[in-house]
Design a protein around this motif. Sequence first.
Motif, PDB file in Angstrom:
ATOM      1  N   ILE A   1       0.834  -1.198   0.000  1.00  0.00           N
ATOM      2  CA  ILE A   1       0.000   0.000   0.000  1.00  0.00           C
ATOM      3  C   ILE A   1       0.867   1.246   0.000  1.00  0.00           C
ATOM      4  N   ALA A   2       0.592   2.150  -0.928  1.00  0.00           N
ATOM      5  CA  ALA A   2       1.202   3.482  -0.910  1.00  0.00           C
ATOM      6  C   ALA A   2       0.377   4.311   0.065  1.00  0.00           C
ATOM      7  N   MET A   3       0.934   4.553   1.235  1.00  0.00           N
ATOM      8  CA  MET A   3       0.170   5.204   2.297  1.00  0.00           C
ATOM      9  C   MET A   3      -0.177   6.642   1.912  1.00  0.00           C
ATOM     10  N   ASP A   4      -1.362   7.068   2.344  1.00  0.00           N
ATOM     11  CA  ASP A   4      -1.826   8.412   2.046  1.00  0.00           C
ATOM     12  C   ASP A   4      -2.021   9.240   3.307  1.00  0.00           C
ATOM     13  N   SER A   5      -2.887   8.779   4.205  1.00  0.00           N
ATOM     14  CA  SER A   5      -3.214   9.541   5.403  1.00  0.00           C
ATOM     15  C   SER A   5      -3.088   8.670   6.644  1.00  0.00           C
ATOM     16  N   VAL A   6      -2.471   9.228   7.678  1.00  0.00           N
ATOM     17  CA  VAL A   6      -2.299   8.510   8.949  1.00  0.00           C
ATOM     18  C   VAL A   6      -2.626   9.466  10.094  1.00  0.00           C
ATOM     19  N   GLY A   7      -3.626   9.125  10.879  1.00  0.00           N
ATOM     20  CA  GLY A   7      -3.986   9.944  12.026  1.00  0.00           C
ATOM     21  C   GLY A   7      -3.124   9.618  13.232  1.00  0.00           C
ATOM     22  N   ILE A   8      -2.936  10.604  14.091  1.00  0.00           N
ATOM     23  CA  ILE A   8      -2.190  10.384  15.332  1.00  0.00           C
ATOM     24  C   ILE A   8      -3.181  10.021  16.429  1.00  0.00           C
ATOM     25  N   CYS A   9      -2.982   8.870  17.016  1.00  0.00           N
ATOM     26  CA  CYS A   9      -3.825   8.377  18.098  1.00  0.00           C
ATOM     27  C   CYS A   9      -3.172   8.723  19.438  1.00  0.00           C
ATOM     28  N   GLY A  10      -3.993   8.768  20.479  1.00  0.00           N
ATOM     29  CA  GLY A  10      -3.451   8.999  21.816  1.00  0.00           C
ATOM     30  C   GLY A  10      -2.433   7.950  22.207  1.00  0.00           C
ATOM     31  N   SER A  11      -2.610   6.720  21.707  1.00  0.00           N
ATOM     32  CA  SER A  11      -1.639   5.669  22.033  1.00  0.00           C
ATOM     33  C   SER A  11      -0.285   5.962  21.400  1.00  0.00           C
ATOM     34  N   ASP A  12      -0.282   6.544  20.195  1.00  0.00           N
ATOM     35  CA  ASP A  12       0.982   6.919  19.558  1.00  0.00           C
ATOM     36  C   ASP A  12       1.744   7.917  20.425  1.00  0.00           C
ATOM     37  N   VAL A  13       1.023   8.912  20.917  1.00  0.00           N
ATOM     38  CA  VAL A  13       1.640   9.930  21.776  1.00  0.00           C
ATOM     39  C   VAL A  13       2.123   9.302  23.075  1.00  0.00           C
ATOM     40  N   HIS A  14       1.350   8.366  23.605  1.00  0.00           N
ATOM     41  CA  HIS A  14       1.720   7.727  24.872  1.00  0.00           C
ATOM     42  C   HIS A  14       2.998   6.901  24.713  1.00  0.00           C
ATOM     43  N   TYR A  15       3.098   6.170  23.604  1.00  0.00           N
ATOM     44  CA  TYR A  15       4.333   5.412  23.371  1.00  0.00           C
ATOM     45  C   TYR A  15       5.527   6.349  23.251  1.00  0.00           C
ATOM     46  N   LEU A  16       5.309   7.513  22.624  1.00  0.00           N
ATOM     47  CA  LEU A  16       6.391   8.478  22.466  1.00  0.00           C
ATOM     48  C   LEU A  16       6.836   9.048  23.806  1.00  0.00           C
ATOM     49  N   THR A  17       5.889   9.392  24.644  1.00  0.00           N
ATOM     50  CA  THR A  17       6.221  10.093  25.889  1.00  0.00           C
ATOM     51  C   THR A  17       6.486   9.160  27.066  1.00  0.00           C
ATOM     52  N   LYS A  18       5.918   7.954  27.026  1.00  0.00           N
ATOM     53  CA  LYS A  18       6.072   7.025  28.155  1.00  0.00           C
ATOM     54  C   LYS A  18       6.813   5.741  27.783  1.00  0.00           C
ATOM     55  N   GLY A  19       6.815   5.403  26.503  1.00  0.00           N
ATOM     56  CA  GLY A  19       7.528   4.197  26.071  1.00  0.00           C
ATOM     57  C   GLY A  19       6.760   2.916  26.291  1.00  0.00           C
ATOM     58  N   ARG A  20       5.531   3.014  26.769  1.00  0.00           N
ATOM     59  CA  ARG A  20       4.764   1.803  27.032  1.00  0.00           C
ATOM     60  C   ARG A  20       3.301   2.139  27.253  1.00  0.00           C
ATOM     61  N   ILE A  21       2.456   1.144  27.053  1.00  0.00           N
ATOM     62  CA  ILE A  21       1.054   1.192  27.463  1.00  0.00           C
ATOM     63  C   ILE A  21       0.757  -0.158  28.103  1.00  0.00           C
ATOM     64  N   GLY A  22       0.571  -0.155  29.413  1.00  0.00           N
ATOM     65  CA  GLY A  22       0.363  -1.415  30.121  1.00  0.00           C
ATOM     66  C   GLY A  22       1.550  -2.339  29.931  1.00  0.00           C
ATOM     67  N   HIS A  23       1.261  -3.562  29.476  1.00  0.00           N
ATOM     68  CA  HIS A  23       2.358  -4.523  29.295  1.00  0.00           C
ATOM     69  C   HIS A  23       2.966  -4.455  27.897  1.00  0.00           C
ATOM     70  N   PHE A  24       2.482  -3.521  27.058  1.00  0.00           N
ATOM     71  CA  PHE A  24       3.094  -3.316  25.744  1.00  0.00           C
ATOM     72  C   PHE A  24       4.222  -2.293  25.892  1.00  0.00           C
ATOM     73  N   VAL A  25       5.451  -2.733  25.766  1.00  0.00           N
ATOM     74  CA  VAL A  25       6.619  -1.896  26.034  1.00  0.00           C
ATOM     75  C   VAL A  25       7.485  -1.800  24.778  1.00  0.00           C
ATOM     76  N   VAL A  26       7.892  -0.571  24.438  1.00  0.00           N
ATOM     77  CA  VAL A  26       8.789  -0.366  23.300  1.00  0.00           C
ATOM     78  C   VAL A  26      10.200  -0.747  23.722  1.00  0.00           C
ATOM     79  N   THR A  27      10.720  -1.835  23.171  1.00  0.00           N
ATOM     80  CA  THR A  27      12.058  -2.317  23.518  1.00  0.00           C
ATOM     81  C   THR A  27      13.022  -2.251  22.345  1.00  0.00           C
ATOM     82  N   LYS A  28      12.511  -1.932  21.158  1.00  0.00           N
ATOM     83  CA  LYS A  28      13.345  -1.799  19.971  1.00  0.00           C
ATOM     84  C   LYS A  28      12.686  -0.782  19.053  1.00  0.00           C
ATOM     85  N   PRO A  29      13.404  -0.245  18.075  1.00  0.00           N
ATOM     86  CA  PRO A  29      12.798   0.744  17.171  1.00  0.00           C
ATOM     87  C   PRO A  29      11.504   0.223  16.558  1.00  0.00           C
ATOM     88  N   MET A  30      10.470   1.073  16.565  1.00  0.00           N
ATOM     89  CA  MET A  30       9.145   0.675  16.093  1.00  0.00           C
ATOM     90  C   MET A  30       8.556   1.768  15.208  1.00  0.00           C
TER      91      MET A  30
END
Length: 391
Positions: free
Chosen positions: A64-93
Amino acid sequence: MQKIVSYHILIRRVACDHRNDNNDVAQNETKLAMDNLTAVLYGIDDMRLEQRPIPDISPEEVLIAMDSVGICGSDVHYLTKGRIGHFVVTKPMVIGHESAGVVAKVGSKVKNLTVGDRVAIEPGVPCYKCDHCKQGSYNLCPDMVFCATPPYDGNLTRYYKHAADFCFKLPDHVTMEEGALLEPLSVGVHACKRAGVSLGSRVLILGAGPIGLVTLLVAQSMGATEILITDLVQHRLDIAKELGATHTLLLTSDDTAEQVVDCVHHTMFEDPDISIDCCGAENSTRLAIFATRAGGVVVIVGMGLPEMKLPLFNALAREVDIRGVFRYCNDYAAALALVASGRVTVKRLVTHHFDIMETQKAFETAHSGTGGVIKVMIHVQPRNTNNPVKF
């Protein structure tokens, strides 16, 4: 939320080795691969733009040639906190999951899509084999591969591959932004289904952010006749009123659930038989329970702390059902039908637009929550490139 400390926006070139017997095709793919700009989250407050190879697709997938992508609150949370519950950013995502794009290539077994189709992307692909999948509750699949949920990459990128089964062709009159907004709208559809919203329902919605607002729209479409929505920000309530809320209630962070419940009951014509908590804060969940009439239903959509103090005796003694919502399941088609038919209008939710090269500014805007922001949309291609002539 406090201000983001810093961003690192880097443009990197990743070497791509494309082998093909046809030299012309190989040269073309290599050229494309040099322009697969991608937003990658490396850690807390560390998001970078870099070039990545265009992915190869399986027989059941589409490119798919991407066109539009909305920013979700979860995206911001991963950026600022690095995790949501047991979902943890441990490598580039790769970030991003509210999305729509244009099919650029189809796998050999794909029958439902062709090159050039404009599609909305349901971002979760289950295993198809577990009991949950077989019983139709694929959102509970333990092996779900969900965009921008660790450890899986999202789709804020120029080219992205996805299972064709979870791509929904957009009618000609539906815009790409509306296609991307089917993701949060599907959450609203699932929440209202779980709550049992029907003709004559009286609904209390806690939170007038994007999820609260789409829940409002869906509840109306399903027949709710009285809806009260609350928030801490007047601008959001103004939009809720514009979208059709019967009542709005401005709260403060110091208000307790016990203090607010009487105001809810005095504002509505009758006590709500359904309360949908789109915040996930302890105080809002408590209010949802206290405010709901005996025998009613509380649905919790917002994800807050792993543990919180709730008035369970109050709920048990009055037989108030408490139900959770996790993403959505078999709801994308309904969400698309609501938008395509005109029963639901989601365009009003998009308040800010940015090019993918402005990803830093887009996230700063979404994170700030100021300036009337509701939904921030990032355009991977120039805005309106793939939209209908009239929209």
